[in-house]
Design a protein around this motif. Structure first.
Motif, PDB file in Angstrom:
ATOM      1  N   GLU A 201      62.816  50.812  30.631  1.00 41.23           N
ATOM      2  CA  GLU A 201      63.023  50.387  29.247  1.00 41.23           C
ATOM      3  C   GLU A 201      62.525  51.446  28.276  1.00 41.23           C
ATOM      4  N   ARG A 202      63.115  51.460  27.095  1.00 39.42           N
ATOM      5  CA  ARG A 202      62.632  52.276  25.990  1.00 39.42           C
ATOM      6  C   ARG A 202      62.772  51.480  24.695  1.00 39.42           C
ATOM      7  N   ARG A 203      61.963  51.812  23.701  1.00 44.37           N
ATOM      8  CA  ARG A 203      62.071  51.217  22.382  1.00 44.37           C
ATOM      9  C   ARG A 203      63.468  51.496  21.813  1.00 44.37           C
ATOM     10  N   PRO A 204      64.080  50.552  21.098  1.00 47.49           N
ATOM     11  CA  PRO A 204      65.418  50.776  20.548  1.00 47.49           C
ATOM     12  C   PRO A 204      65.459  51.950  19.570  1.00 47.49           C
ATOM     13  N   VAL A 205      66.639  52.561  19.457  1.00 45.46           N
ATOM     14  CA  VAL A 205      66.841  53.692  18.556  1.00 45.46           C
ATOM     15  C   VAL A 205      66.416  53.345  17.130  1.00 45.46           C
ATOM     16  N   ALA A 206      66.792  52.157  16.671  1.00 48.71           N
ATOM     17  CA  ALA A 206      66.520  51.771  15.280  1.00 48.71           C
ATOM     18  C   ALA A 206      65.026  51.653  14.983  1.00 48.71           C
ATOM     19  N   GLU A 207      64.213  51.478  16.019  1.00 48.08           N
ATOM     20  CA  GLU A 207      62.767  51.344  15.820  1.00 48.08           C
ATOM     21  C   GLU A 207      62.033  52.656  16.057  1.00 48.08           C
ATOM     22  N   THR A 208      62.775  53.716  16.304  1.00 50.26           N
ATOM     23  CA  THR A 208      62.168  54.987  16.682  1.00 50.26           C
ATOM     24  C   THR A 208      62.551  56.131  15.754  1.00 50.26           C
ATOM     25  N   PHE A 209      63.778  56.123  15.275  1.00 53.97           N
ATOM     26  CA  PHE A 209      64.290  57.228  14.466  1.00 53.97           C
ATOM     27  C   PHE A 209      64.593  56.731  13.056  1.00 53.97           C
ATOM     28  N   PHE A 210      63.945  57.364  12.063  1.00 51.67           N
ATOM     29  CA  PHE A 210      64.025  56.888  10.691  1.00 51.67           C
ATOM     30  C   PHE A 210      64.662  57.918   9.765  1.00 51.67           C
ATOM     31  N   ALA A 211      65.142  57.428   8.620  1.00 53.54           N
ATOM     32  CA  ALA A 211      65.660  58.293   7.561  1.00 53.54           C
ATOM     33  C   ALA A 211      65.270  57.705   6.212  1.00 53.54           C
ATOM     34  N   HIS A 212      65.192  58.543   5.207  1.00 54.97           N
ATOM     35  CA  HIS A 212      64.865  58.133   3.840  1.00 54.97           C
ATOM     36  C   HIS A 212      63.388  57.761   3.699  1.00 54.97           C
ATOM     37  N   THR A 213      62.957  56.672   4.354  1.00 56.17           N
ATOM     38  CA  THR A 213      61.548  56.271   4.339  1.00 56.17           C
ATOM     39  C   THR A 213      61.168  55.775   5.727  1.00 56.17           C
ATOM     40  N   TRP A 214      59.864  55.770   5.964  1.00 55.76           N
ATOM     41  CA  TRP A 214      59.356  55.295   7.250  1.00 55.76           C
ATOM     42  C   TRP A 214      59.842  53.872   7.505  1.00 55.76           C
ATOM     43  N   GLY A 215      60.373  53.643   8.695  1.00 63.26           N
ATOM     44  CA  GLY A 215      60.817  52.314   9.082  1.00 63.26           C
ATOM     45  C   GLY A 215      62.263  52.018   8.755  1.00 63.26           C
ATOM     46  N   THR A 216      62.911  52.889   7.986  1.00 60.94           N
ATOM     47  CA  THR A 216      64.331  52.706   7.668  1.00 60.94           C
ATOM     48  C   THR A 216      65.161  53.346   8.765  1.00 60.94           C
ATOM     49  N   PRO A 217      65.921  52.537   9.523  1.00 63.36           N
ATOM     50  CA  PRO A 217      66.665  53.114  10.655  1.00 63.36           C
ATOM     51  C   PRO A 217      67.645  54.196  10.205  1.00 63.36           C
ATOM     52  N   LEU A 218      67.781  55.194  11.053  1.00 70.28           N
ATOM     53  CA  LEU A 218      68.755  56.256  10.820  1.00 70.28           C
ATOM     54  C   LEU A 218      70.150  55.651  10.793  1.00 70.28           C
ATOM     55  N   PRO A 219      70.970  55.911   9.761  1.00 69.52           N
ATOM     56  CA  PRO A 219      72.287  55.250   9.646  1.00 69.52           C
ATOM     57  C   PRO A 219      73.344  55.868  10.552  1.00 69.52           C
ATOM     58  N   VAL A 220      73.195  55.642  11.849  1.00 70.12           N
ATOM     59  CA  VAL A 220      74.201  56.111  12.815  1.00 70.12           C
ATOM     60  C   VAL A 220      74.592  54.952  13.717  1.00 70.12           C
ATOM     61  N   ARG A 221      75.785  55.044  14.264  1.00 69.08           N
ATOM     62  CA  ARG A 221      76.250  54.052  15.223  1.00 69.08           C
ATOM     63  C   ARG A 221      76.641  54.758  16.520  1.00 69.08           C
ATOM     64  N   PRO A 222      76.203  54.247  17.654  1.00 67.82           N
ATOM     65  CA  PRO A 222      76.543  54.902  18.914  1.00 67.82           C
ATOM     66  C   PRO A 222      78.034  54.774  19.217  1.00 67.82           C
TER      67      PRO A 222
END
Length: 200
Positions: free
Chosen positions: A179-200
């Motif tokens: 297991e790994r932590r989800p992408v949205a909880e690991t990679f941020f943009a704009h401010t801390w905790g804001t998920p990077l706006p990408v879709r796999p």
């Protein structure tokens, strides 16, 4: 794909997806000189700030004095399985340059070199398991690590053995779902905790 291949949200190189950290090693396997030098070369050619190459590695093959001293420095939990590995490597970072000035990011750079060694092991059909559970002072004393150098991790390298050879508690860890932590909880943009706006 092996049963241990990571389930990723996007395609990654098989060398990365298939790499994992077993504890069951084949106690009859030995590491040849060519394989050993290949591992060391992979670490040697890692990138580092200012090409300072702050890493040093203490390398022991199973049965030799260096291996036994590194093994003795491990916590009992890790000794219980690492003794069967073919190779134990202690990664050490030079924290200061010769004039006492702190190195820029020696732990980061040594981690990169260690990661390259681990990936090269996998490329050779071997497996590696990195450990933080060891007594750094004991390692320093038994292997003569000088002041200004800090042991960071120990890596066990060898050939995979069946999980069934491990004690029950270790066997559970060996076969647990990766297991790994989800992408949205690991990679941020704009401010801390804001998920990077990408879709796999």
């Amino acid at each position: 794909m092996s049963p241990r291949t990571a389930t990723t949200t996007a395609a990654v190189h098989p060398l990365l997806a298939d790499r994992w950290s077993p504890r069951s090693f084949d106690a009859a396997h030995t590491l040849g000189d060519e394989e050993l030098v290949s591992l060391l070369e992979a670490a040697r050619w890692a990138p580092s700030a200012y090409n300072a190459q702050p890493w040093r590695f203490l390398v022991g093959r199973r049965g030799d004095t260096t291996f036994l001293r590194i093994l003795d420095a491990l916590v009992p939990f890790n000794q219980a399985w690492a003794h069967a590995s073919s190779l134990l490597v202690a990664a050490v970072a030079q924290e200061n340059v010769e004039d006492g000035v702190p190195q820029p990011g020696p732990s980061y750079d040594t981690g990169l070199a260690t990661a390259q060694l681990v990936l090269q092991a996998h490329a050779l059909g071997l497996h590696a398991h990195q450990m933080s559970g060891f007594d750094a002072d004991a390692l320093r004393a038994s292997l003569g690590v000088p002041e200004g150098f800090r042991p960071l991790s120990v890596v066990a390298v060898g050939a995979l053995a069946p999980a069934e050879l491990l004690p029950p508690k270790l066997r559970e860890r060996e076969t647990a779902v990766r297991e790994r932590r989800p992408v949205a909880e690991t990679f941020f943009a704009h401010t801390w905790g804001t998920p990077l706006p990408v879709r796999p």
